[in-house]
Structure formats: structure tokens, C-alpha cells
Design a protein around this motif. Structure first.
Motif, PDB file in Angstrom:
ATOM      1  N   MET A 120       0.312  -1.234   0.340  1.00 52.68           N
ATOM      2  CA  MET A 120       0.083  -0.465  -0.046  1.00 52.68           C
ATOM      3  C   MET A 120       0.787   1.137  -0.061  1.00 52.68           C
ATOM      4  O   MET A 120       0.198   2.588  -0.605  1.00 52.68           O
ATOM      5  CB  MET A 120      -0.946  -0.205   0.950  1.00 52.68           C
ATOM      6  CG  MET A 120      -1.970   1.048   1.386  1.00 52.68           C
ATOM      7  SD  MET A 120      -2.759   1.075   2.622  1.00 52.68           S
ATOM      8  CE  MET A 120      -3.842  -0.290   2.075  1.00 52.68           C
ATOM      9  N   ARG A 121       1.865   1.419   0.528  1.00 51.17           N
ATOM     10  CA  ARG A 121       3.013   2.214   0.861  1.00 51.17           C
ATOM     11  C   ARG A 121       2.948   2.988  -0.725  1.00 51.17           C
ATOM     12  O   ARG A 121       3.278   3.678  -0.858  1.00 51.17           O
ATOM     13  CB  ARG A 121       4.040   1.909   1.754  1.00 51.17           C
ATOM     14  CG  ARG A 121       5.157   3.316   2.567  1.00 51.17           C
ATOM     15  CD  ARG A 121       5.843   2.531   3.297  1.00 51.17           C
ATOM     16  NE  ARG A 121       6.882   3.837   3.073  1.00 51.17           N
ATOM     17  CZ  ARG A 121       8.451   4.297   2.302  1.00 51.17           C
ATOM     18  NH1 ARG A 121       8.484   3.881   1.381  1.00 51.17           N
ATOM     19  NH2 ARG A 121       8.815   5.376   2.863  1.00 51.17           N
ATOM     20  N   GLU A 122       3.859   1.915  -1.582  1.00 52.76           N
ATOM     21  CA  GLU A 122       4.248   1.653  -2.348  1.00 52.76           C
ATOM     22  C   GLU A 122       3.594   2.427  -3.098  1.00 52.76           C
ATOM     23  O   GLU A 122       3.596   3.869  -4.140  1.00 52.76           O
ATOM     24  CB  GLU A 122       4.708   0.638  -2.972  1.00 52.76           C
ATOM     25  CG  GLU A 122       5.955  -0.385  -2.492  1.00 52.76           C
ATOM     26  CD  GLU A 122       6.740  -0.941  -3.091  1.00 52.76           C
ATOM     27  OE1 GLU A 122       6.288  -2.095  -4.346  1.00 52.76           O
ATOM     28  OE2 GLU A 122       7.808  -1.442  -2.550  1.00 52.76           O
ATOM     29  N   GLY A 123       2.260   2.037  -3.536  1.00 54.07           N
ATOM     30  CA  GLY A 123       0.860   2.603  -3.996  1.00 54.07           C
ATOM     31  C   GLY A 123       0.971   3.667  -4.254  1.00 54.07           C
ATOM     32  O   GLY A 123       0.138   4.840  -4.883  1.00 54.07           O
ATOM     33  N   LEU A 124       1.017   4.695  -2.637  1.00 56.08           N
ATOM     34  CA  LEU A 124       0.852   5.904  -2.531  1.00 56.08           C
ATOM     35  C   LEU A 124       1.601   6.516  -2.552  1.00 56.08           C
ATOM     36  O   LEU A 124       1.301   7.985  -3.414  1.00 56.08           O
ATOM     37  CB  LEU A 124       0.659   5.752  -0.873  1.00 56.08           C
ATOM     38  CG  LEU A 124       0.377   6.734  -0.454  1.00 56.08           C
ATOM     39  CD1 LEU A 124      -0.850   7.659  -0.396  1.00 56.08           C
ATOM     40  CD2 LEU A 124       0.088   6.752   1.849  1.00 56.08           C
ATOM     41  N   VAL A 125       2.825   5.954  -3.020  1.00 59.50           N
ATOM     42  CA  VAL A 125       4.001   6.931  -3.293  1.00 59.50           C
ATOM     43  C   VAL A 125       3.851   6.937  -4.380  1.00 59.50           C
ATOM     44  O   VAL A 125       4.052   8.057  -5.291  1.00 59.50           O
ATOM     45  CB  VAL A 125       5.173   6.052  -3.101  1.00 59.50           C
ATOM     46  CG1 VAL A 125       6.636   6.255  -3.401  1.00 59.50           C
ATOM     47  CG2 VAL A 125       5.340   6.027  -1.298  1.00 59.50           C
ATOM     48  N   HIS A 126       3.239   5.892  -5.295  1.00 64.86           N
ATOM     49  CA  HIS A 126       3.020   6.685  -6.921  1.00 64.86           C
ATOM     50  C   HIS A 126       2.042   7.197  -7.088  1.00 64.86           C
ATOM     51  O   HIS A 126       2.254   7.640  -8.420  1.00 64.86           O
ATOM     52  CB  HIS A 126       3.058   4.955  -7.546  1.00 64.86           C
ATOM     53  CG  HIS A 126       2.909   5.058  -8.873  1.00 64.86           C
ATOM     54  ND1 HIS A 126       3.717   5.208 -10.004  1.00 64.86           N
ATOM     55  CD2 HIS A 126       1.729   5.037  -9.582  1.00 64.86           C
ATOM     56  CE1 HIS A 126       3.374   5.731 -11.134  1.00 64.86           C
ATOM     57  NE2 HIS A 126       2.173   5.209 -11.170  1.00 64.86           N
ATOM     58  N   ILE A 127       0.841   7.494  -6.457  1.00 65.31           N
ATOM     59  CA  ILE A 127      -0.484   8.205  -6.317  1.00 65.31           C
ATOM     60  C   ILE A 127       0.353   9.375  -6.254  1.00 65.31           C
ATOM     61  O   ILE A 127       0.205  10.531  -7.544  1.00 65.31           O
ATOM     62  CB  ILE A 127      -1.340   8.166  -5.456  1.00 65.31           C
ATOM     63  CG1 ILE A 127      -2.201   6.777  -5.604  1.00 65.31           C
ATOM     64  CG2 ILE A 127      -2.234   8.980  -5.714  1.00 65.31           C
ATOM     65  CD1 ILE A 127      -2.519   6.066  -5.244  1.00 65.31           C
ATOM     66  N   LEU A 128       0.923   9.912  -5.328  1.00 65.67           N
ATOM     67  CA  LEU A 128       1.509  11.372  -5.526  1.00 65.67           C
ATOM     68  C   LEU A 128       2.534  11.880  -6.451  1.00 65.67           C
ATOM     69  O   LEU A 128       3.010  13.217  -6.379  1.00 65.67           O
ATOM     70  CB  LEU A 128       2.678  10.943  -3.513  1.00 65.67           C
ATOM     71  CG  LEU A 128       1.479  10.678  -2.268  1.00 65.67           C
ATOM     72  CD1 LEU A 128       2.170  10.867  -0.734  1.00 65.67           C
ATOM     73  CD2 LEU A 128       0.765  11.920  -2.809  1.00 65.67           C
ATOM     74  N   SER A 129       3.463  10.618  -6.745  1.00 67.41           N
ATOM     75  CA  SER A 129       4.439  10.300  -7.728  1.00 67.41           C
ATOM     76  C   SER A 129       3.620  11.028  -8.865  1.00 67.41           C
ATOM     77  O   SER A 129       3.729  11.973 -10.003  1.00 67.41           O
ATOM     78  CB  SER A 129       5.525   9.426  -8.281  1.00 67.41           C
ATOM     79  OG  SER A 129       5.801  10.072  -9.496  1.00 67.41           O
TER      80      SER A 129
END
Length: 400
Positions: A197-206
Motif C-alpha cells: 500500500m505504501r508503494e501505491g501511495l508513493v506512486h499516486i503522489l508521484s
């Protein structure tokens, strides 16, 4: 066009029809009044709907990019039907509130995913350059559906009751469910797969950072389109309040709504040709200046001339939606397209959630005329700022 791609377009048309065949629109303000709601309550409900969409807007767009457009559209269709089921059996602000929240969550799953599905379907068939024409035609079909629905909704309300209109709306919303299941995911650029989930959130923010700050052409188109979206969405509800405040009943509102939606349908269907006739520069200048200025005209003019200028507003809205979506789509890749379109939806829905209740509060404490003039002035300032930013960062959009 290959059969799977053609089937997708047919199914997207059916989903668009189920969303836009809004029997309730000619009577929605009257239905709320019948159940004891005032202008502020109406705008609050719609603001809550927009916030419900906004909360999941970007995560659902990201889900469409990673899990698939088809899955998110299916979820949105099911929730959209459930929302109208609750509306049909409710008679208070709280019941309507629950319905709007569910409808908002359902809307967030479809928002962006449907346009992304259309663009990727055309890209898979080597018809990407035809997106504006297809988006315009599907949008036009939706507006024609809303026109037919305005007539049908008025007839049902006249013969039966306002509540029966909502029951019929539930049946129409349910048609989207089988159409969504029949969609086929088109081949497209590989999505960013995440293991947490953390990587997903990082990608969304990116993606948000790239869309709003890194890519100047995309960010300028996104912000300008969002401001225009605030103005057009807010007018859909402001017009209803305006009609009721001037003493219009369903027999008057229904034909007015029919004419206005036929106008949107016509200019949406011929968006590409309209842009060609007027030219890119004039088309965008009309969107920048006229759309927000219509609020001011409604606030200062008598009813008859005000309705004429409202008609022109709906004409501009007709070609603005597909033209601005095309501008965004041409500047983002398929792997993040649904997320980017969801960012647009998030911005204009949050904007509506602020502006709508403001109009309702001023109307309740002062007058609707003052509310319209203030709202129009704010929108005009924002439209000029974002329009100039678009001209500065993406001047090719103004070149004929």
C-alpha cells in the motif's frame, strides 16, 4: 474497428446512458422542497456528494490504472444503483445524505475510468486521434438521454409522484451493471504494479506531482479544465434553484431542461467541428470568459434574457467538456490516464463542495441574485488566471 473494441464503445454508451438518463433532474429541487429541504440543504447535499467522490477520486483512478478500468466501472455501477434504491425509500435529509455518499463513492469509481477506457480502446485500434470525436459523440448521447429523461421524468411526476421518479431512476441505473460486466480491458501500456500500500501511495503522489507541477502542459490544461468543471457542475444545480426561486413548476422546468440539454448534446456531438469553425483561440476564449460571466448575468438580468444567456452557457458547456478532456488526454500516458483524469475530477468536485454551499448560504441570508454575482466574480477571476497560465505554458492550444 475490431469487434472487441466496438463492443467496448457500445457498452460505454450504455453506461453513459444509465448515468445521464436522469429522470430526476426536472423535479429534484421540487422533490427536496416537498421533503422540507431549503436552498442551503440542496447545495449541502450536492457538496457532500462531491466530497464523497473526491475522497476516493484519485485512489479509484489509480485502482483503474493498476487493477483495471473494467473492475472499477463494475463497482461504480453497483454502488450507483444502490444509492438510488436508498433515495427511493428515504424522506429526510439524513436518508438523502446516506444515498448521496453511496452515489458519490460509486461515481468516483466510474469517474475517469470510463474516459480512460475509451481512449485506450481507441489507441488499441490505432484510432487515438479520433478520441475527440468519439468523446464528443458519447457525451452528446448522454445529453440526449438527459433530454429524453427530462420529458419522461416530468410525465412520471405529473401522472404519479416525485418519489416514483426516483424509483424509475433506480431501474435505469441498474442497466449499467450488465454493460460494465461486458467490457473488455484493452491492451495498453503496462501499469505500475506495487507490492505494498505504501508503494501505491508513493506512486499516486508521484503522478499528482508530475501532473500538477512537473509537466507544464498537462498541469495548465488540468487546472483550467478543473475551474471550468467547477463552473459547469455548479450551474447544473444552480439552474434548478434559479428556476424554483422564480416560481417555475415541473410543467415549465421540463421543457426548459429539454432545450438546454439538447443544446449541450448538439454542441458535444459536433465538438470537433465547432472547434474547427470557431478556431481554437476563440473557442477557448469563450470558455474562459463567457462560462463564468453567465453567473453574473443570471444575477443582474430579468428572467427572460437571463434564460437566453443560460442557453448560450449550455452551448459552450457542450463543446468545452470533450475539448478540455482531449487536451488532458493528449498530454498524459495510458498507464496513468485514469489517475490524471481523477485528479481533475477531485479538483472541480472539491471546488464545487466549497462554492455550492457558499451560493446556498448567501441565497438564504441575502438573495440568490447576490449569490450569483459573487460566485460569477470568483469563477471569472479563477478562469482568467488558469486560462492565462494555459496560454503561457501551452500556447499551441490557442493556435488555429
Amino acid at each position: 474497428m475490431p469487434t472487441p473494441h466496438l463492443k467496448n464503445i457500445y457498452c460505454l454508451c450504455i453506461i453513459k446512458l444509465s448515468k445521464w438518463l436522469m429522470l430526476i433532474m426536472p423535479v429534484v429541487a421540487l422533490f427536496y422542497n416537498e421533503n422540507g429541504l431549503n436552498e442551503l440543504d440542496i447545495f449541502l447535499l450536492q457538496a457532500i456528494y462531491s466530497i464523497s467522490v473526491a475522497i476516493l477520486e484519485i485512489p479509484s483512478g489509480y485502482m483503474a490504472d493498476v487493477v483495471g478500468r473494467r473492475t472499477t466501472i463494475i463497482l461504480g455501477s453497483i454502488l450507483g444503483t444502490l444509492g438510488f434504491v436508498i433515495y427511493s425509500v428515504s424522506d429526510s435529509f439524513v436518508g438523502f445524505l446516506v444515498a448521496e455518499i453511496i452515489l458519490g463513492i460509486g461515481g468516483s469509481f466510474i469517474s475517469g475510468a470510463d474516459s480512460a477506457m475509451l481512449f485506450d480502446t481507441l489507441a488499441a485500434a490505432d484510432l487515438k486521434e479520433k478520441y475527440l470525436s468519439f468523446e464528443g459523440r458519447i457525451t452528446s448521447l448522454g445529453n440526449i438521454a438527459e433530454t429524453i429523461a427530462a420529458i419522461a421524468g416530468g410525465v412520471i411526476a405529473g401522472l404519479l409522484s416525485y418519489r416514483d421518479v426516483y424509483i424509475a431512476q433506480t431501474v435505469i441505473a441498474s442497466v449499467a451493471i450488465p454493460a460494465a460486466f461486458l467490457l473488455q480491458e484493452p491492451l495498453r501500456q503496462a501499469s505500475h504494479r506495487t507490492s505494498s500500500m505504501r508503494e501505491g501511495l508513493v506512486h499516486i503522489l508521484s503522478v499528482c506531482k508530475t501532473s500538477l507541477f512537473v509537466n507544464p502542459k498537462l498541469s495548465s490544461a488540468l487546472l483550467f479544465s478543473s475551474v471550468t468543471g467547477i463552473a459547469t457542475l455548479c450551474m447544473a444545480w444552480t439552474a434548478q434553484v434559479y428556476f424554483v426561486s422564480n416560481g417555475f413548476e415541473e410543467l415549465t422546468i421540463t421543457p426548459l431542461w429539454v432545450v438546454l440539454n439538447l443544446t449541450v448534446a448538439f454542441f458535444s456531438g459536433f465538438a470537433a467541428k465547432t472547434q474547427k469553425i470557431f478556431g481554437k483561440r476563440l473557442s477557448l476564449l469563450i470558455i474562459i470568459f463567457y462560462i463564468p460571466f453567465t453567473y453574473i448575468l443570471l444575477g443582474i438580468l430579468p428572467v427572460i434574457p437571463a434564460i437566453f444567456f443560460l442557453w448560450i452557457f449550455f452551448a459552450a458547456r457542450g463543446y468545452a467538456t470533450p475539448v478540455l478532456k482531449d487536451m488532458i488526454n493528449q498530454n498524459c500516458d495510458s498507464a496513468t490516464r485514469a489517475t490524471v483524469l481523477s485528479i481533475r475530477s477531485l479538483i472541480y468536485r472539491v471546488g464545487f463542495a466549497i462554492l455550492g454551499p457558499l451560493i446556498g448560504w448567501i441565497a438564504a441570508n441575502s438573495s440568490l441574485s447576490n449569490a450569483l454575482v459573487i460566485a460569477g466574480s470568483l469563477l471569472l477571476i479563477l478562469s482568467c488566471i488558469t486560462g492565462y497560465n494555459l496560454y503561457r505554458l501551452a500556447p499551441e492550444n490557442f493556435k488555429d
